[in-house]
Design a protein around this motif. Structure first.
Motif: not given
Lengths: 210, 210
Positions: B189-210
């Motif tokens: 559960k603790k890992l999943m709670m961390e992911r609430k913050k992490l995933i949006p950051q990751w998605v942003k990085l993934m989608m940033n144009p080169t």
DNA sequence: GTCTATATACGGATAGAC
DNA sequence: GTCTATCCGTATATAGAC
């Protein structure tokens, strides 16, 4: 298949025909919804013969489930323990292997995940011994990369979840995704092929230290 | 729950007790493995009464399945059609809502994905009408962002798959992940709670144009 | 509305002939 | 090894009393 160079029949035996049929039906419907009669029909043999070879539905299922788990976990194990590849290459190989596998057998992950709930003994029996994380080359390389600052400090499990989530989830949610995206089978496959290249790039971007 | 200010009983009615029991058992075991007797037992009533209220196992299941689908798809629909939020905020809200939901009901996605295979009518009946992609505010904003070059040009479905894969897959693969990561319930559960913050950051990085 | 008892069907497994 | 016929437990659903 059929025969080897020797005259011993290997793969068209009745036993193998039943196993193949069982895999097909179990993977499609799961243990509870599967009727042994369906397997017999699919194999082109009689119900009694199925019990003659495998004694019971449960025993036959165990063989299929074990094979499925090995097929699903083996890629992880092989790639993660390869001394010759670096972290980024491992990500590429994992994605390529999983997506190739799941394009051929799209029902595999849902079958496994679902049956693991109901037959928890497989978790201990088959997954535990793989010990993918603690003693793998991957684990060493990951910790090393974090230490050097070449990837951002993250729980290793997040990293695994990300790769598998990106590669495997689309196959699990296939019916929903096809529907909301209005995709046919071929368009879906095409997207999955694209992801073989895309996911490793995305993972790299995600893990790049700020 | 119990009673409202009026003297009409609302939520402890026998009908609701059966529904609650049915949800619990169906979600845990799936349609095929569920025995109506188990539901009756769980509800503390008799088997005959279940049929008195709901006529058949299938009809009762349909209610539960429909509610599950709505619960699962509603977040997507609500957030995606919010005129007031931008793309990045939508990603944050989706992640937060899904992870909060799935921490409370971890069996929901596997239940839905698995049953959708066997009851394809729900795909057409319940998912089709949601029409999340083509006519949503999200779709407009996504296309706009691609056009402006503020995110890299990608099939919108990749974007959806990424968010859902990152947020939902860990719950589907929970037994395997707990095992290979040697996690107990709380650590997971603790890992999943961390992911609430992490995933949006990751998605942003993934989608940033080169 | 709620129960007990039961009808009916289905599915896994076996007996026994060939 | 392979079949047909069948046994027997179990699960859904209903009848009918209260």
């Amino acid at each position: 298949m059929a025969k080897t160079t020797s005259n011993k029949t290997i793969d068209n035996s009745t036993e193998e025909k039943i196993k193949a049929a069982a895999q097909k039906v179990f993977h499609q419907k799961g243990y509870a919804a599967t009727r042994t009669r369906d397997i017999a029909l699919e194999a082109g043999i009689n119900l009694a013969l199925l019990n003659y070879y495998f004694r019971s539905k449960q025993k036959l299922f165990n063989l299929i489930m074990e094979a499925a788990l090995i097929k699903f976990m083996m890629s992880l194990k092989m790639v993660f323990n390869d001394e010759k590849t670096d972290l980024q290459t491992k990500v590429e190989r994992i994605c390529a292997r999983y997506i190739d596998l799941l394009i051929k057998e799209p029902e595999l992950p849902l079958f496994i995940m679902n049956e693991l709930r109901h037959h928890p003994q497989f978790i201990a029996d088959k997954i535990e011994p793989l010990d993918i994380l603690s003693n793998s080359v991957f684990a060493t390389q990951f910790k090393e990369a974090v230490k050097k600052g070449s990837i951002r400090p993250t729980h290793m499990l997040h990293f695994i979840m990300n790769i598998l989530g990106l590669a495997v989830f689309p196959f699990i949610a296939q019916p929903i995704l096809k529907n909301i995206g209005k995709l046919n089978e071929n368009q879906f496959k095409k997207l999955m092929m694209e992801r073989k290249k895309l996911i490793p790039q995305w993972v790299k971007l995600m893990m790049n230290p700020t």
